[in-house]
Design a protein around this motif. Structure first.
Motif, PDB file in Angstrom:
ATOM      1  N   UNK A   1      33.701  84.773  28.360  1.00 57.06           N
ATOM      2  CA  UNK A   1      33.508  84.667  26.908  1.00 57.06           C
ATOM      3  C   UNK A   1      32.882  83.312  26.558  1.00 57.06           C
ATOM      4  N   UNK A   2      33.309  82.244  27.230  1.00 60.23           N
ATOM      5  CA  UNK A   2      32.711  80.926  26.975  1.00 60.23           C
ATOM      6  C   UNK A   2      31.223  80.942  27.292  1.00 60.23           C
ATOM      7  N   UNK A   3      30.882  81.614  28.385  1.00 64.05           N
ATOM      8  CA  UNK A   3      29.464  81.679  28.768  1.00 64.05           C
ATOM      9  C   UNK A   3      28.652  82.426  27.702  1.00 64.05           C
ATOM     10  N   UNK A   4      29.200  83.534  27.188  1.00 61.92           N
ATOM     11  CA  UNK A   4      28.484  84.307  26.155  1.00 61.92           C
ATOM     12  C   UNK A   4      28.368  83.482  24.871  1.00 61.92           C
ATOM     13  N   UNK A   5      29.472  82.869  24.454  1.00 58.36           N
ATOM     14  CA  UNK A   5      29.452  82.087  23.200  1.00 58.36           C
ATOM     15  C   UNK A   5      28.484  80.903  23.321  1.00 58.36           C
ATOM     16  N   UNK A   6      28.347  80.390  24.546  1.00 61.52           N
ATOM     17  CA  UNK A   6      27.435  79.264  24.777  1.00 61.52           C
ATOM     18  C   UNK A   6      25.996  79.582  24.401  1.00 61.52           C
ATOM     19  N   UNK A   7      25.631  80.857  24.416  1.00 59.47           N
ATOM     20  CA  UNK A   7      24.261  81.251  24.035  1.00 59.47           C
ATOM     21  C   UNK A   7      24.065  81.185  22.515  1.00 59.47           C
ATOM     22  N   UNK A   8      25.180  81.173  21.769  1.00 64.65           N
ATOM     23  CA  UNK A   8      25.066  81.391  20.320  1.00 64.65           C
ATOM     24  C   UNK A   8      25.067  80.105  19.499  1.00 64.65           C
ATOM     25  N   UNK A   9      25.101  78.946  20.188  1.00 64.19           N
ATOM     26  CA  UNK A   9      25.253  77.672  19.471  1.00 64.19           C
ATOM     27  C   UNK A   9      24.329  77.542  18.259  1.00 64.19           C
ATOM     28  N   UNK A  10      22.999  77.668  18.494  1.00 68.96           N
ATOM     29  CA  UNK A  10      22.063  77.517  17.365  1.00 68.96           C
ATOM     30  C   UNK A  10      21.335  78.824  17.085  1.00 68.96           C
ATOM     31  N   UNK A  11      21.908  79.924  17.517  1.00 70.40           N
ATOM     32  CA  UNK A  11      21.170  81.190  17.418  1.00 70.40           C
ATOM     33  C   UNK A  11      21.159  81.699  15.965  1.00 70.40           C
ATOM     34  N   UNK A  12      20.029  82.284  15.534  1.00 70.30           N
ATOM     35  CA  UNK A  12      19.917  82.780  14.161  1.00 70.30           C
ATOM     36  C   UNK A  12      20.631  84.129  13.977  1.00 70.30           C
ATOM     37  N   UNK A  13      21.866  84.082  13.462  1.00 69.89           N
ATOM     38  CA  UNK A  13      22.674  85.295  13.319  1.00 69.89           C
ATOM     39  C   UNK A  13      22.248  86.063  12.069  1.00 69.89           C
ATOM     40  N   UNK A  14      21.956  87.358  12.221  1.00 67.62           N
ATOM     41  CA  UNK A  14      21.641  88.211  11.064  1.00 67.62           C
ATOM     42  C   UNK A  14      22.945  88.735  10.455  1.00 67.62           C
ATOM     43  N   UNK A  15      23.785  89.330  11.290  1.00 68.68           N
ATOM     44  CA  UNK A  15      25.114  89.770  10.838  1.00 68.68           C
ATOM     45  C   UNK A  15      25.993  90.047  12.053  1.00 68.68           C
ATOM     46  N   UNK A  16      27.301  90.198  11.749  1.00 69.91           N
ATOM     47  CA  UNK A  16      28.269  90.412  12.832  1.00 69.91           C
ATOM     48  C   UNK A  16      29.171  91.580  12.496  1.00 69.91           C
ATOM     49  N   UNK A  17      29.777  92.167  13.522  1.00 70.59           N
ATOM     50  CA  UNK A  17      30.845  93.139  13.314  1.00 70.59           C
ATOM     51  C   UNK A  17      32.178  92.412  13.286  1.00 70.59           C
ATOM     52  N   UNK A  18      33.229  93.122  13.643  1.00 68.59           N
ATOM     53  CA  UNK A  18      34.561  92.502  13.580  1.00 68.59           C
ATOM     54  C   UNK A  18      35.229  92.545  14.955  1.00 68.59           C
ATOM     55  N   UNK A  19      36.261  91.691  15.122  1.00 66.27           N
ATOM     56  CA  UNK A  19      37.057  91.689  16.355  1.00 66.27           C
ATOM     57  C   UNK A  19      38.445  91.163  16.032  1.00 66.27           C
ATOM     58  N   UNK A  20      39.464  91.551  16.833  1.00 66.90           N
ATOM     59  CA  UNK A  20      40.814  91.056  16.576  1.00 66.90           C
ATOM     60  C   UNK A  20      40.914  89.546  16.792  1.00 66.90           C
ATOM     61  N   UNK A  21      41.936  88.931  16.175  1.00 68.55           N
ATOM     62  CA  UNK A  21      42.262  87.523  16.438  1.00 68.55           C
ATOM     63  C   UNK A  21      43.381  87.489  17.476  1.00 68.55           C
ATOM     64  N   UNK A  22      43.772  86.291  17.858  1.00 67.76           N
ATOM     65  CA  UNK A  22      44.953  86.130  18.709  1.00 67.76           C
ATOM     66  C   UNK A  22      44.633  86.231  20.183  1.00 67.76           C
ATOM     67  N   UNK A  23      45.676  86.506  20.982  1.00 67.74           N
ATOM     68  CA  UNK A  23      45.513  86.514  22.437  1.00 67.74           C
ATOM     69  C   UNK A  23      44.479  87.564  22.849  1.00 67.74           C
ATOM     70  N   UNK A  24      43.784  87.271  23.934  1.00 69.57           N
ATOM     71  CA  UNK A  24      42.740  88.181  24.417  1.00 69.57           C
ATOM     72  C   UNK A  24      41.377  87.539  24.221  1.00 69.57           C
ATOM     73  N   UNK A  25      40.407  88.020  25.029  1.00 71.39           N
ATOM     74  CA  UNK A  25      39.078  87.387  25.044  1.00 71.39           C
ATOM     75  C   UNK A  25      38.123  88.150  24.123  1.00 71.39           C
ATOM     76  N   UNK A  26      38.439  88.148  22.828  1.00 70.34           N
ATOM     77  CA  UNK A  26      37.729  88.963  21.858  1.00 70.34           C
ATOM     78  C   UNK A  26      36.471  88.290  21.357  1.00 70.34           C
TER      79      UNK A  26
END
Ligand code: NAP
Length: 451
Positions: free
Chosen positions: A311-336
């Protein structure tokens, strides 16, 4: 002995401690496999076929158990995990038809008879990644066994549990001891030893392009045959004349399935510029409706990512990325992580590199030639989809895109009855399909003199 602590990615609980196979034990496994292979290859083809059918039946009886294990170990939604376990059964069933159909040729020559035989290679090493632990393993072990080989399987360090269970099920089904051995452990130890061991006569490697190149270089040292199934950055091409509603409603599944941890993920969404705005209006609600949550829930479409590190590796791609929109994901424990739609420029890193997470880059194009050029502007060439109502265009673009597996007005890519594999740096060789056993054989040509 070192070991891996296996974690449930949905709640971060510890589910198992799996000891690593040490180097000496790999060599011992090869020695045992050599002996088992000789007896297996000497069996009548019909007996090998029957043994594989029994293995398939045993897997069939364990579909629920295997699926539950994959939900725990990999966070796959239960519906997907059930399909995966059933797919292993089907691949085995399909392979069970192969021992009796490995036909050679009789070639017209002067002075006698010339025939070819498809001889087994011996011991085959299968190295698999963590994203589809049991299905990808079966693409290697089932046809390799059918062709008369023994198989050593190295599962990925994060996801060994279903592969280990398949090894037990093989024995329970009556498959000879040591013919199919599962050796969990580190890639740098077990995987590398498969490559360097002279008695492992072929490698099937599925994983990243980076490691695949190293495996291929190691195999070259011994002129050892290798099948490579590597990374992808596949294009989903939507033309203005397409059924835009259907193209938009199916796009989330084509890239967010398995949380985007899919070599075939259509992670580049190419949309004809004249309909870009309309398409994004249709896509946004479809992404928001994509159900991310508890993998054990029957209605879940996407679970967590496989590990914190990934998950850290995937999020690392998004630092300055131009986001159009997002869906949803749970909070809390787990690599969501919420499914994410980007609107980058063509040469941004997110638009060119494999992210292997729930992220899609939307890229507009101007016309058919531009769409093909953009789709092909990648080191990869694994999969892809084309959406158009124009039959001629569907044919032209399918022939023009440099990719091993394409679908027109659908996103299907993997069927065990049809060949699968990548072009360019997505791989070498093909798995599955009617010829799946042939890459696990050497063709031997024999001339019988009539003198
Ligand atoms: P990876 O890091 O390349 O690892 C794949 C396998 O190789 C694992 O079992 C790994 O063991 C092992 N390995 C690591 N280093 C090795 C070495 N030096 N020698 C021999 N084996 C070694 O890939 P991944 O992160 O597991 O999987 C994701 C990648 O697989 C993505 O790029 C994806 O596109 C690709 N993939 C391709 C296909 C396809 O069919 N084309 C299908 C699925 C996935 P450890 O787990 O111990 O590191």
């Amino acid at each position: 002995m070192s070991s891996t602590t296996v974690i449930n990615p949905a709640d971060e609980s510890v589910i198992a401690e799996v000891p690593h196979t040490p180097l000496e034990a790999v060599d011992e496994a090869v020695a045992r496999a050599i002996i088992a292979q000789r007896s297996w290859a000497a069996l009548a083809p019909a007996d090998r076929a029957r043994a594989l059918r029994r293995f398939a039946e045993t897997v069939d009886g364990a579909v629920e158990e295997l699926a539950a294990l994959e939900v725990q170990n990999s966070g796959h939604p239960i519906g997907s995990a059930r399909w995966e376990a059933g797919h292993v059964r089907d691949v085995l069933n399909f392979a069970s038809g192969m021992p009796e159909r490995l036909n050679g040729a009789q070639i017209p020559v002067a002075g006698g008879i010339d025939v070819t035989f498809h001889e087994p290679l011996g011991v085959v090493g299968v190295i698999v990644p963590w994203n589809f632990p049991m299905t990808i393993a079966s693409w290697g072990f089932a046809p390799a066994l059918a062709a008369g080989n023994a198989v050593l399987l190295k599962p990925a360090d994060w996801t060994p549990l279903t592969a280990m269970r398949l090894g037990e099920l093989a024995l329970e089904s009556g498959l000879p001891e040591h013919l199919f051995q599962v050796l969990p452990g580190r890639g740098s130890v077990v995987g590398e030893r498969f490559v360097t061991h002279p008695e492992v006569r072929k490698i099937v490697f599925t994983g990243s392009t980076e490691v695949g190149k190293r495996v291929a270089a190691g195999c070259a040292e011994q002129v050892k045959p290798v099948t490579l199934e590597l990374g992808g950055k596949s294009a989903n091409i939507v033309f203005a004349d397409a059924d835009l509603e259907k193209a938009a409603s199916t796009a989330p599944g084509s890239v967010f399935d398995n949380a985007g941890q899919d070599c075939c993920a259509r992670s580049r969404l190419l949309v004809e510029r004249s309909v870009l705005e309309r398409f994004l209006e249709l896509l946004e609600p479809a992404v928001q409706a994509w159900k991310v949550g508890d993998p054990a829930d029957e209605t879940t479409e996407m679970g967590p990512l496989v590990s914190a590190a990934h998950r850290d590796s995937v999020l690392g791609f998004l630092d300055d990325a131009p986001v159009a929109f997002r869906g949803t994901a749970p909070d809390g424990a787990g690599y969501w992580m919420a499914p994410t739609v980007l609107l980058p420029s063509r040469d941004d890193r997110v638009a060119t590199e494999e992210i292997f997470g729930p992220v899609v880059s939307v890229l507009p194009f101007d016309d058919e030639a531009d769409a093909i050029a953009l789709a092909n502007s990648s080191i990869y060439g694994l999969s892809g989809s084309i959406w158009t109502r124009d039959l001629g265009r569907g044919i032209r673009v399918a022939r023009g895109v440099e990719s091993g597996n394409l679908s027109v007005n659908s996103h299907s890519s993997v069927r065990y009855t049809t060949p699968f594999g990548g072009m360019k740096q997505s791989g070498l060789g093909r798995e599955l399909g009617p010829d799946a056993a042939l890459p696990f054989t050497e063709t031997k040509n024999v001339f019988f003199s009539q003198e």
